[in-house]
Write a protein that holds these residues in place. Structure first.
Motif, PDB file in Angstrom:
ATOM      1  N   ILE A  33     -26.375 -14.151  -1.027  1.00  0.00           N
ATOM      2  CA  ILE A  33     -25.145 -14.777  -0.532  1.00  0.00           C
ATOM      3  C   ILE A  33     -23.956 -13.857  -0.772  1.00  0.00           C
ATOM      4  CG2 ILE A  33     -23.535 -16.683  -0.904  1.00  0.00           C
ATOM      5  CD1 ILE A  33     -25.959 -18.462  -1.506  1.00  0.00           C
ATOM      6  N   MET A  34     -23.863 -13.274  -1.969  1.00  0.00           N
ATOM      7  CA  MET A  34     -22.744 -12.380  -2.286  1.00  0.00           C
ATOM      8  C   MET A  34     -22.764 -11.134  -1.419  1.00  0.00           C
ATOM      9  SD  MET A  34     -22.391 -12.543  -6.440  1.00  0.00           S
ATOM     10  CE  MET A  34     -21.922 -14.046  -7.296  1.00  0.00           C
ATOM     11  N   VAL A  35     -23.958 -10.535  -1.262  1.00  0.00           N
ATOM     12  CA  VAL A  35     -24.064  -9.327  -0.433  1.00  0.00           C
ATOM     13  C   VAL A  35     -23.766  -9.643   1.024  1.00  0.00           C
ATOM     14  CG1 VAL A  35     -25.644  -7.529   0.392  1.00  0.00           C
ATOM     15  CG2 VAL A  35     -25.674  -8.195  -2.009  1.00  0.00           C
ATOM     16  N   SER A  36     -24.123 -10.857   1.465  1.00  0.00           N
ATOM     17  CA  SER A  36     -23.856 -11.239   2.866  1.00  0.00           C
ATOM     18  C   SER A  36     -22.361 -11.296   3.151  1.00  0.00           C
ATOM     19  CB  SER A  36     -24.510 -12.585   3.180  1.00  0.00           C
ATOM     20  OG  SER A  36     -23.845 -13.650   2.521  1.00  0.00           O
ATOM     21  N   ARG A  37     -21.555 -11.471   2.096  1.00  0.00           N
ATOM     22  CA  ARG A  37     -20.101 -11.479   2.294  1.00  0.00           C
ATOM     23  C   ARG A  37     -19.580 -10.068   2.558  1.00  0.00           C
ATOM     24  NH1 ARG A  37     -21.685 -15.751   2.898  1.00  0.00           N
ATOM     25  NH2 ARG A  37     -21.024 -17.706   1.944  1.00  0.00           N
ATOM     26  N   ILE A  38     -20.373  -9.061   2.201  1.00  0.00           N
ATOM     27  CA  ILE A  38     -20.018  -7.689   2.554  1.00  0.00           C
ATOM     28  C   ILE A  38     -20.285  -7.496   4.046  1.00  0.00           C
ATOM     29  CG2 ILE A  38     -20.479  -5.243   2.128  1.00  0.00           C
ATOM     30  CD1 ILE A  38     -21.470  -6.049  -0.677  1.00  0.00           C
ATOM     31  N   SER A  39     -21.552  -7.743   4.464  1.00  0.00           N
ATOM     32  CA  SER A  39     -21.928  -7.681   5.874  1.00  0.00           C
ATOM     33  C   SER A  39     -23.407  -8.008   5.992  1.00  0.00           C
ATOM     34  CB  SER A  39     -21.663  -6.292   6.475  1.00  0.00           C
ATOM     35  OG  SER A  39     -22.548  -5.334   5.918  1.00  0.00           O
ATOM     36  N   ASP A  40     -23.835  -8.405   7.210  1.00  0.00           N
ATOM     37  CA  ASP A  40     -25.263  -8.599   7.467  1.00  0.00           C
ATOM     38  C   ASP A  40     -26.009  -7.275   7.381  1.00  0.00           C
ATOM     39  OD1 ASP A  40     -25.246 -11.383   7.834  1.00  0.00           O
ATOM     40  OD2 ASP A  40     -24.650 -11.191   9.937  1.00  0.00           O
ATOM     41  N   ASP A  41     -25.333  -6.172   7.711  1.00  0.00           N
ATOM     42  CA  ASP A  41     -25.958  -4.849   7.582  1.00  0.00           C
ATOM     43  C   ASP A  41     -26.303  -4.555   6.122  1.00  0.00           C
ATOM     44  OD1 ASP A  41     -25.871  -4.369  10.257  1.00  0.00           O
ATOM     45  OD2 ASP A  41     -24.193  -2.951  10.197  1.00  0.00           O
ATOM     46  N   ALA A  42     -25.400  -4.948   5.221  1.00  0.00           N
ATOM     47  CA  ALA A  42     -25.663  -4.727   3.797  1.00  0.00           C
ATOM     48  C   ALA A  42     -26.890  -5.520   3.348  1.00  0.00           C
ATOM     49  CB  ALA A  42     -24.449  -5.119   2.962  1.00  0.00           C
ATOM     50  N   VAL A  43     -27.026  -6.754   3.852  1.00  0.00           N
ATOM     51  CA  VAL A  43     -28.193  -7.579   3.532  1.00  0.00           C
ATOM     52  C   VAL A  43     -29.467  -6.913   4.042  1.00  0.00           C
ATOM     53  CG1 VAL A  43     -29.340  -9.782   3.977  1.00  0.00           C
ATOM     54  CG2 VAL A  43     -26.895  -9.731   3.466  1.00  0.00           C
ATOM     55  N   ALA A  44     -29.401  -6.392   5.260  1.00  0.00           N
ATOM     56  CA  ALA A  44     -30.567  -5.726   5.845  1.00  0.00           C
ATOM     57  C   ALA A  44     -30.999  -4.531   4.998  1.00  0.00           C
ATOM     58  CB  ALA A  44     -30.252  -5.278   7.275  1.00  0.00           C
ATOM     59  N   VAL A  45     -30.026  -3.759   4.507  1.00  0.00           N
ATOM     60  CA  VAL A  45     -30.335  -2.588   3.671  1.00  0.00           C
ATOM     61  C   VAL A  45     -30.948  -3.020   2.341  1.00  0.00           C
ATOM     62  CG1 VAL A  45     -29.278  -0.753   2.298  1.00  0.00           C
ATOM     63  CG2 VAL A  45     -28.674  -1.022   4.702  1.00  0.00           C
ATOM     64  N   VAL A  46     -30.387  -4.063   1.733  1.00  0.00           N
ATOM     65  CA  VAL A  46     -30.928  -4.556   0.464  1.00  0.00           C
ATOM     66  C   VAL A  46     -32.358  -5.055   0.648  1.00  0.00           C
ATOM     67  CG1 VAL A  46     -30.701  -6.344  -1.308  1.00  0.00           C
ATOM     68  CG2 VAL A  46     -28.682  -5.098  -0.529  1.00  0.00           C
ATOM     69  N   GLY A  47     -32.617  -5.796   1.722  1.00  0.00           N
ATOM     70  CA  GLY A  47     -33.963  -6.280   1.992  1.00  0.00           C
ATOM     71  C   GLY A  47     -34.941  -5.153   2.264  1.00  0.00           C
ATOM     72  N   VAL A 168     -27.451 -14.970 -16.040  1.00  0.00           N
ATOM     73  CA  VAL A 168     -26.038 -15.323 -16.221  1.00  0.00           C
ATOM     74  C   VAL A 168     -25.163 -14.066 -16.157  1.00  0.00           C
ATOM     75  CG1 VAL A 168     -24.352 -16.253 -17.836  1.00  0.00           C
ATOM     76  CG2 VAL A 168     -26.555 -17.403 -17.539  1.00  0.00           C
ATOM     77  N   VAL A 169     -25.568 -13.027 -16.882  1.00  0.00           N
ATOM     78  CA  VAL A 169     -24.808 -11.772 -16.887  1.00  0.00           C
ATOM     79  C   VAL A 169     -24.743 -11.165 -15.491  1.00  0.00           C
ATOM     80  CG1 VAL A 169     -24.738  -9.406 -17.780  1.00  0.00           C
ATOM     81  CG2 VAL A 169     -25.320 -11.297 -19.310  1.00  0.00           C
ATOM     82  N   HIS A 170     -25.885 -11.195 -14.777  1.00  0.00           N
ATOM     83  CA  HIS A 170     -25.958 -10.578 -13.452  1.00  0.00           C
ATOM     84  C   HIS A 170     -25.009 -11.257 -12.465  1.00  0.00           C
ATOM     85  CE1 HIS A 170     -28.915  -8.527 -10.417  1.00  0.00           C
ATOM     86  NE2 HIS A 170     -27.664  -8.162 -10.252  1.00  0.00           N
ATOM     87  N   ILE A 171     -24.971 -12.575 -12.491  1.00  0.00           N
ATOM     88  CA  ILE A 171     -24.097 -13.297 -11.560  1.00  0.00           C
ATOM     89  C   ILE A 171     -22.631 -12.937 -11.815  1.00  0.00           C
ATOM     90  CG2 ILE A 171     -23.215 -15.586 -10.978  1.00  0.00           C
ATOM     91  CD1 ILE A 171     -26.085 -16.635 -11.355  1.00  0.00           C
ATOM     92  N   PHE A 172     -22.238 -12.902 -13.085  1.00  0.00           N
ATOM     93  CA  PHE A 172     -20.846 -12.567 -13.408  1.00  0.00           C
ATOM     94  C   PHE A 172     -20.511 -11.125 -13.006  1.00  0.00           C
ATOM     95  CE2 PHE A 172     -20.842 -16.359 -16.084  1.00  0.00           C
ATOM     96  CZ  PHE A 172     -19.554 -16.825 -15.876  1.00  0.00           C
ATOM     97  N   LEU A 173     -21.430 -10.196 -13.285  1.00  0.00           N
ATOM     98  CA  LEU A 173     -21.182  -8.796 -12.931  1.00  0.00           C
ATOM     99  C   LEU A 173     -21.137  -8.614 -11.412  1.00  0.00           C
ATOM    100  CD1 LEU A 173     -23.336  -6.733 -15.485  1.00  0.00           C
ATOM    101  CD2 LEU A 173     -20.843  -6.960 -15.386  1.00  0.00           C
ATOM    102  N   ASN A 174     -22.051  -9.258 -10.702  1.00  0.00           N
ATOM    103  CA  ASN A 174     -22.034  -9.164  -9.245  1.00  0.00           C
ATOM    104  C   ASN A 174     -20.720  -9.683  -8.673  1.00  0.00           C
ATOM    105  OD1 ASN A 174     -24.466  -7.932  -8.796  1.00  0.00           O
ATOM    106  ND2 ASN A 174     -25.379  -9.617  -7.657  1.00  0.00           N
ATOM    107  N   TYR A 175     -20.339 -10.855  -9.132  1.00  0.00           N
ATOM    108  CA  TYR A 175     -19.109 -11.466  -8.628  1.00  0.00           C
ATOM    109  C   TYR A 175     -17.906 -10.561  -8.892  1.00  0.00           C
ATOM    110  CZ  TYR A 175     -15.270 -14.835  -8.167  1.00  0.00           C
ATOM    111  OH  TYR A 175     -14.106 -15.466  -7.804  1.00  0.00           O
TER     112      TYR A 175
END
Length: 459
Positions: A33-47, A168-175
């Motif tokens: 969800i967080m990466v999708s806020r960057i772009s759908d292209d970013a989601v595609a690269v992560v996947g 918990v740490v990952h969510i805070f750092l990602n955000y």
């Protein structure tokens, strides 16, 4: 003995694994969800990158997975010093392999992305993500090996508690690092890589402390220099077919992602979103499948073959019930859940069409996971390897290209081939388990020898 039996009971092993997998799934969902806020292209690269990392992960999981089964077997046969040595060798070898992978991915990220057919517009994002997340793969190798060793001592709670902290740490750092919140810099996709590697490092520190106290004798720094050739040969004997098996699966998935990439970035994004949603379906089933592998290995080492045989069916039955309940719930709520990831109606429509097929896919996946893990637990890893080579190579990969690309059936054609593959492998595993080949051998006197020779030499 009763305390060990309770420690290695199916439910005692399964529920912490489920919580751990649930947290990982939720983290993956929040991540997406967080990466999708960057772009759908970013989601595609992560996947896409996730499939590449999964393929390379099999190189160190060959060692960790093989050692894990042998650890549980040795504990069952009261040979705990051997179990301790196996665990230490798994950590050191997996870390060495992880360092080699990290160097390769960090130095050749763009070349690898091009080789795998990623479209030109996604290459800059892939360069960032693959090089930095891939550069930290040695930390992932250590985490995987440590977690596997600890779980196979019967302690599935330790990795679960670690997972809670890391999530918990990952969510805070990602955000903070993606969006520039909480006083952190706004780094976008690069922020995801920093978050991933920071959490990997924290996980390694926690699990290393836990690992030191997982056996009767505390593990010291000098113990990591110990190398027992006979025991390592046992790891390879059981581990290399598991590695080939895992490699077949991840490389088939990587090939399938490459085929989907040929269809377009929207199809690639839709499949990535579906991967996230599907994980909610099988996480309970996976927990039971992993738990039953540990339990059967323990019972097999102790010579309790009748209990080992029935444990596989119990895990499969419970898993099927839970998996189907989750799949039905996802089917009912799929459209609004897809809307959390993207507002693109075309991507949502593709995802919804796959949710119906997911109802057919998940029972086959559960059958395959439960019986395949049961066979691995008793050392029958070559059979599952040969089945995977044939089914994943022909049905999952070649047929996916033929139907999805060649005949123009797109995502539906590819998904149908994935379904067929799961049922073929599951049915063959069921046939093999009913034959009780390895269980009958273990039932004979001295089936698990008390020397350094392989307990699985017949494999």
């Amino acid at each position: 003995m009763q305390s060990l039996d309770r420690k290695f009971s199916l439910w005692t092993l399964a529920w912490p694994v489920f919580i751990e997998v649930l947290l990982q799934t939720m983290l993956g969902t929040v991540d997406t969800i967080m990466v999708s806020r960057i772009s759908d292209d970013a989601v595609a690269v992560v996947g896409f990158s996730g499939q590449l990392f999964g393929a390379l992960t099999t190189l160190f999981m060959t060692i960790a997975g093989g050692a894990g089964i042998l650890i549980a077997q040795r504990i069952g046969s009261q040979r705990r010093e051997d179990a301790r040595t196996l665990a230490v060798m798994a950590i050191t070898t997996s870390t060495a392999i992880g360092l080699l992978i990290s160097f390769l991915l960090f130095s050749e990220a763009r070349s690898i992305a091009k080789l795998l057919g990623l479209s030109a517009e996604l290459l800059p994002l892939a360069d960032t993500y693959i090089s930095y997340v891939g550069g930290g793969m040695f930390l992932a190798a250590m985490t995987a090996a440590l977690g596997t060793a600890i779980r196979n001592t019967g302690n599935t709670r330790g990795p679960m508690y670690t997972g809670i902290v890391i999530n918990v740490v990952h969510i805070f750092l990602n955000y903070g690092l993606i969006f520039g919140k909480l006083g952190m810099p706004e780094w976008g996709l690069f922020g995801v890589t920093v978050s991933d590697n920071s959490c990997r490092l924290l996980s390694v520190v926690i699990l290393l402390y836990m690992f030191r106290h997982s056996f009767e004798r505390t593990i010291r720094l000098r113990d990591y220099l110990r190398f027992d050739v006979k025991l390592f040969k046992e790891i390879l004997r059981i581990g290399w077919p598991m590695g080939v098996n895992m490699s077949c699966w991840v490389f088939s998935q990587l090939a399938i992602y490459s085929f989907i990439a040929l269809l377009g970035s929207k199809e690639l994004a839709a499949r990535t979103y579906m991967n996230t949603l599907e994980s909610f379906c099988f996480m309970l089933g996976y927990a039971f499948a992993l738990a039953v592998q540990i339990r059967i290995a323990y019972l097999y080492g102790e010579g309790r073959t009748r209990e080992a045989y029935s444990a596989a069916y119990r895990a499969m039955g419970l898993g099927l019930l839970l998996v189907m309940a989750n799949a039905l719930l996802l089917f009912a709520l799929g459209r609004p859940m897809l809307g959390l990831f993207t507002s693109d109606p075309e991507i949502v429509a593709m995802g919804v069409s796959l949710l119906g097929l997911n109802l057919i896919l998940q029972p086959g996946k559960m059958l395959n996971m439960a019986l395949g893990n049961a066979l691995n637990a008793v050392g029958d890893t070559r059979f599952t390897m040969f089945v995977s080579i044939g089914s994943l190579g022909i049905i999952a990969t070649l047929c996916s290209y033929g139907f999805g690309i060649g005949l123009g059936w797109g995502l539906i054609g590819i998904y149908a081939c994935m379904i067929a593959d799961e049922y073929v492998r599951g049915a063959l595993s069921l046939w093999r388990w009913r034959g009780r080949k390895y269980l009958n051998r273990a039932a004979a006197p001295h089936a698990v020898p008390h020397s350094g020779s392989s307990a699985l030499s017949a494999g």
